[in-house]
Design a protein around this motif. Sequence first.
Motif, PDB file in Angstrom:
ATOM      1  N   HIS A  75      48.806  70.036  43.378  1.00 50.66           N
ATOM      2  CA  HIS A  75      48.023  70.261  42.051  1.00 50.66           C
ATOM      3  C   HIS A  75      47.886  72.124  41.979  1.00 50.66           C
ATOM      4  O   HIS A  75      48.071  72.764  40.900  1.00 50.66           O
ATOM      5  CB  HIS A  75      47.306  69.541  41.708  1.00 50.66           C
ATOM      6  N   ASP A  86      50.271  74.550  28.606  1.00 46.11           N
ATOM      7  CA  ASP A  86      49.505  73.406  28.695  1.00 46.11           C
ATOM      8  C   ASP A  86      50.265  72.700  30.038  1.00 46.11           C
ATOM      9  O   ASP A  86      49.183  71.924  31.106  1.00 46.11           O
ATOM     10  CB  ASP A  86      51.027  71.890  27.956  1.00 46.11           C
ATOM     11  N   GLU A  87      50.623  73.103  31.155  1.00 44.12           N
ATOM     12  CA  GLU A  87      51.397  72.856  32.486  1.00 44.12           C
ATOM     13  C   GLU A  87      50.327  72.898  32.953  1.00 44.12           C
ATOM     14  O   GLU A  87      49.526  72.434  34.194  1.00 44.12           O
ATOM     15  CB  GLU A  87      52.669  73.635  33.290  1.00 44.12           C
ATOM     16  N   ARG A 124      49.465  74.926  39.680  1.00 39.55           N
ATOM     17  CA  ARG A 124      48.412  75.265  38.585  1.00 39.55           C
ATOM     18  C   ARG A 124      48.365  77.247  39.047  1.00 39.55           C
ATOM     19  O   ARG A 124      48.855  77.834  37.837  1.00 39.55           O
ATOM     20  CB  ARG A 124      47.125  74.582  38.792  1.00 39.55           C
ATOM     21  N   ASP A 142      54.338  75.967  26.783  1.00 40.80           N
ATOM     22  CA  ASP A 142      54.453  75.288  27.817  1.00 40.80           C
ATOM     23  C   ASP A 142      53.930  75.887  29.139  1.00 40.80           C
ATOM     24  O   ASP A 142      53.219  74.729  29.715  1.00 40.80           O
ATOM     25  CB  ASP A 142      56.276  75.410  28.002  1.00 40.80           C
ATOM     26  N   ARG A 198      47.078  70.441  32.534  1.00 39.25           N
ATOM     27  CA  ARG A 198      47.140  69.707  32.968  1.00 39.25           C
ATOM     28  C   ARG A 198      47.050  69.523  34.201  1.00 39.25           C
ATOM     29  O   ARG A 198      46.634  68.682  34.936  1.00 39.25           O
ATOM     30  CB  ARG A 198      49.020  68.989  32.680  1.00 39.25           C
ATOM     31  N   LEU A 199      47.799  70.818  35.044  1.00 40.01           N
ATOM     32  CA  LEU A 199      47.547  70.363  36.530  1.00 40.01           C
ATOM     33  C   LEU A 199      46.849  70.627  36.963  1.00 40.01           C
ATOM     34  O   LEU A 199      45.387  70.046  38.183  1.00 40.01           O
ATOM     35  CB  LEU A 199      48.567  71.778  36.715  1.00 40.01           C
TER      36      LEU A 199
END
Length: 427
Positions: free
Chosen positions: A95, A29-30, A99, A26, A33-34
């Motif tokens: 972001h 992935d985060e 991140r 997870d 994405r960020l």
Amino acid sequence: MLDIRMFREHADVIRADHDRRGLQHDAIDEVIRLDEAWRKARYDADQLRRKRNEAARGIAAAKKAGDDAEFQRIKSEVDAIAAEIEALGELSDGHESERDRIRMSIPNILHADVPAGDGDEGNTQHSLHGEKPTFDFDARTHNDLIEMNKWVDLPRAAKIAGSRFYFLKGDLAHMELALQQYAVDFISERGYTFVQPPVMMNREAYEGVTDLADFESVMYNIQPDGYYTIATSEHPLTAMFMDEVIEPSLLPIRIVGVSPCFRREVGAHGQGDKGIWRVHQFTKVEQIIISHPDDSWNHHEELLTNCVDLWDSLGLHYEVVNICTGDMGTVAAKKYDLEAWLPGRGEFKEIVSCSNCTDYQANRLRMRYRTTDGNAAVHTLNSTAVATSRALVAIMEQNQLADGRVRVPDCLVSRMGGKTHLEPCEW
RNA sequence: GCGGACGUCGCAUAGCCUGGUAUCGCGCCGGAUUUGAAAUCCGGUGGUAUUCGCCGCGGGAGUUCAAAUCUCUCCGUCCGCGCCA
């Protein structure tokens, strides 16, 4: 912290590492994405800044020419763009900080040789050293020895400070000092520069060298100045090159440091932690290497060799273990522990930790070296030489005599004024 | 603690007063010349994106169309005074 390029170009490597550690994907992935959201917001904002800069170039000319109408026209154009830039800037900053907050919690990539395992029972023996001591009496624990010889005063330390503090007294205190000097000299002779560091650090530097969770459970926070007392001299001695570009000709930088170490030891209570085995303050002689990435695995073995030679010279029985995936922690890519035989307790216990942190600390601390193709992160390595409180425990238990006195290791006798045995204190 | 000066790319510096594209040098990298080297000459040497670009002058905030430059604040360095192991 892992290089952001790992997430962009080699996310599969991080995923495979998480699989070895038994972690979900997870967080990876985060971060990805960020990062994509940040890059997009950043790009859009850059385009707007470009438009603004292009428009603003006419302002100076208009001002100089005294053309106020033209100035007002450009100004209103620029003002409209500025509001958009403001909004996009907040978006991209959000972001980016989110991140990196998540990125800091993602552990280092483990070396291929790290054995699989869930906890410390998964660690594997690397080598066995010295001879197991035998006794024609029941070996005492160090707790018994320090009490009967009055070498350590725990109750009075608890009275003036708290539990897990101690007064070290008499011959045992002398041997502690002898151990410090012996270890510093031993490592210095191998080309390491002796450095005594600050024992407090600020938050920013500290975040570069440790797991974030350590701020809650390990370091003392000194108020009102907001400093943290060091848990080990590894931390200041590694962070000392923060924000620097190091000349490649200076690498490797080899350091031997000595300092008091402070640990809150939140949640430690077991029977095995009695005496001076697990305490809030102890002294440690530490080895540090700041390395070129290509050489760090050789230097990791060099640090281990130094430890083995040093502990062999003390004449002790111990094993070297290869730390497994489940016992590794966040920062190190590979770690050896030395575990000394404690005859009073009948088990091996950790006395040394020897780690290659690769570029994990260097990324966060922005510690780089110059290459023909830009600057690149260095590798950082650290290893205990001697944590004196634990060395004292090992020496006491392995070198004890029937009457409770303790034989001084031969290599320390000259630093103890010729004394060959530790004698009891009167009070 | 008080007073003063200062902080600009790896190092060293100019620009600040008077707001409008980050200067010169050293070191380093590449190229030319050379048997080779030195010397000399040319180019490049902060981050990010690689697509025009955008950002960067100790950190943060403010004023402004615009801040290395003006203001506030924090951090740090140096000098002098005070205190002190």
